[in-house]
Design an enzyme around this catalytic site. Sequence first.
Site, short mmCIF file in Angstrom:
data_model
loop_
_atom_site.label_atom_id
_atom_site.label_comp_id
_atom_site.label_asym_id
_atom_site.label_seq_id
_atom_site.Cartn_x
_atom_site.Cartn_y
_atom_site.Cartn_z
N ASP A 28 3.42 -10.79 -11.41
CA ASP A 28 3.26 -12.02 -10.64
C ASP A 28 2.07 -11.81 -9.70
OD1 ASP A 28 3.51 -14.56 -9.67
OD2 ASP A 28 5.64 -14.43 -9.22
C1 NOJ Z 1 3.29 -17.04 -8.04
C2 NOJ Z 1 4.52 -17.60 -8.68
O1 NOJ Z 1 5.65 -16.82 -8.33
C3 NOJ Z 1 4.43 -17.68 -10.19
O2 NOJ Z 1 5.57 -18.33 -10.68
C4 NOJ Z 1 3.18 -18.38 -10.58
O3 NOJ Z 1 3.12 -18.50 -11.98
C5 NOJ Z 1 2.00 -17.59 -10.05
N1 NOJ Z 1 2.07 -17.56 -8.59
C6 NOJ Z 1 0.67 -18.18 -10.48
O4 NOJ Z 1 0.43 -19.38 -9.87
#
Ligand code: NOJ
Length: 766
Positions: free
Chosen positions: A297
């Site tokens: 993530d």
């Molecule tokens: C953080 C989020 O937790 C995740 O779900 C998302 O896909 C990413 N940022 C990218 O935007």
Amino acid sequence: MTFHNFFLFRRFNLLLFFYFFTSFIADAQNEIDLSIRQRVSDLMSKMTLEEKIGQMNQYNGFWNVTGPSPAEGNAKEKYDHLAKGWVGSMLNVRGAEEVRAVQKVAVEQSRLGIPLIIGFDLIHGYKTISPIPLAESASWDLDAIKNAASLGAKEAAAAGINWTFAPMVDITRDARWGRVMEGAGEDPYLGSQIASARVKGFQGLDLSSPNTVAACAKHFAAYGFAEAGRDYNTVDIGDNTLHNIVLPPFKAATEAGVKTFMNSFNDLNGIPATADKNLQRNILKGDWGFEGFIVSDWGSLKEMIDHGYAENNHHAGSLGLNAGSDMDMESYIYLTELKSLLKEGEVTMAQINDAVRRILTVKFELGLFEDPYKYCDVEREQSVIGSKEMNEGVLDMARKSMVLLKNDKGILPLKKQAQKIALIGPLAADKNSPLGNWRIAAENNSAVSVLEGLQAYKGNVITHEQGVKLVEAIPAFHEEVQINTTDKCGFKAAIKAAKKADVVVMVLGEYGFQSGEGRSRTKLGLPGFQQELLEAVYKVNPNIVLVLMNGRPLVLNWAEAHLPAILETWHLGTQSGNAIAEVLYGDYNPSGKLPMSFPRSVGQLPLYYNYKSTGRPGADGTDAGSVFWSHYGDEKNTPLYPFGYGLSYTTFEYSNIRLSSNTLDLESSITASVTVSNTGKVKGKEVVQMYIKDHFASTTRPVRELKGFELLSIEPGASVDVQFEISKEDLEFYTEKKIWEAEPGAFTVFIGTNSATKRYAAFTLR
Ligand code: NOJ
């Protein structure tokens, strides 16, 4: 040949044709797989170590940020890195032209010309916005959910995207957590079915089609169990909950062929998920045989330093790769650390090769090597985005997502003529909030408001008042408006309008960005002065239809006790107002069912229907005779509205629950049946739900678990027999032996209209 025989003959021929055709496709598919494997190996044999590491590096675009703004990495540097082959993927670059520009650098300026995979949070529609995922889940309509995902994929793919960071399949039991809006709710069975539908919708039958995108099951794992519902918080759950509740939707996504996984920000039982070898290498890539790749993530590699688990970037890189995290989103750690880690023997070349092979395979499957610009056709982009097909699709999904929570005295549907309607509330004319959170590419204020939807019906006089005003908010993250919490000056006009009305429609709830990532809340009543406004209006006109807009379960005790009608509309997307008006006027009969329990109080959280009995359950959870049982002194144990609950403009009656046999052995199956009758005056849809209770086992079991459901449409006066087949697979769970199996013993089947149904039959597994 009679007509009947002719028909049979044709059908036989068709079947034969279908058989040969599908085996041909399957063979062709295997060949493709083989040739892709070969092509990946050929390509990898030409790659330098730097180029390989580059494939494992993902950069955010130059403007649109969906996480904390990165300190490093200006646009110029990123272009240089693209040209050097140091970047395998970008996220938040969108639009056919923008994507073409970055792709061009990667393909035409880097030594091997490896195309980028372009990621994006396509969560509920690209520019034409579908209901938030929690709302879609309330439809329990798997075909509709799959279709919504495939329409979203088509629109996003026309704008250059070829990989979505969805579906989020995190099971969530705590409405304080803002990201409940993004998932399918509290139940692993429903969550698994929906995970599978969404993956199939996004990826379609052919990943190389220009209308499909690679999907990503996230967040692996247990992110939805953040302590106290505070986003990013620690997760501490045992194996029993992890395997029986958290993992099943991820497994279902794997079985549906999902191409990628994203890990999560949280630590799980002391280990940050990004470094969890057991989850990623043993379970996902090992036991489940997942062949795709895992992306971290946003910055989650680096965040392991804040977790106190990695000493520094260098250490974080080693932890991440050893645990099987293949791509680094926005930590810049693999790019800077992997080379030296390899030299020191902290990571191996085999691990790097494995990660790169996985990433390149998905790129080949997407057809990016045949045509890196296949998603970059400006003409297609113009014709697909916002098209009639998209708008009709999200309208259909919006109708199906609403849940009728209460409708006494037949106040709904509204009469179409000669009514004076006071439309009150901060969200009544708001065109931004219905889009909800996670709709990066949507234009602000592009939803049809409830006011506009109702105005399209000409027969009534509508007076609109905000009551509680919306105020301007930080424009970053599209946050145009918020519900004001300091000013009640709109009350007077709202009360005046309500006094003169036959019916008051109040549109209250959360503004669009009040739920979502980083939007946890400790209070779950109507935010700001909305409750006060509701009660003030009620004093002058109790004939109120409450239309709720929100991204999570709310506490609605007062509304339930006083108001004649409540309609849960969530954040319904672009066509919001049109869909809501159709339901309010009875042109669409609502059939949604809650995918999460609605609490009576925040103090009950986490709250879920499939809880364990405890050693002191009380009589049916309501024992007043003693203090020594598991309960609260000041609130019931039960939710205000249970999981699976939802009403219709007609009524359904269940009767004659029966089993084909009272014993089931491990090799066979039995059938549970029930008769469902539409006893009202209009046609309606009903989600018939089957729950099973396992009475005694090697680990404690939930009081009941959803094991089947069927969405039926029934004419007034008609009855339908519904059948569910039960076999040992439905009774399996993660046992004391740490394997999935069914244990012989006594079971009860409940079939009914929601998770609180009492109608049952019993059987034994031998
Ligand atoms: C953080 C989020 O937790 C995740 O779900 C998302 O896909 C990413 N940022 C990218 O935007």
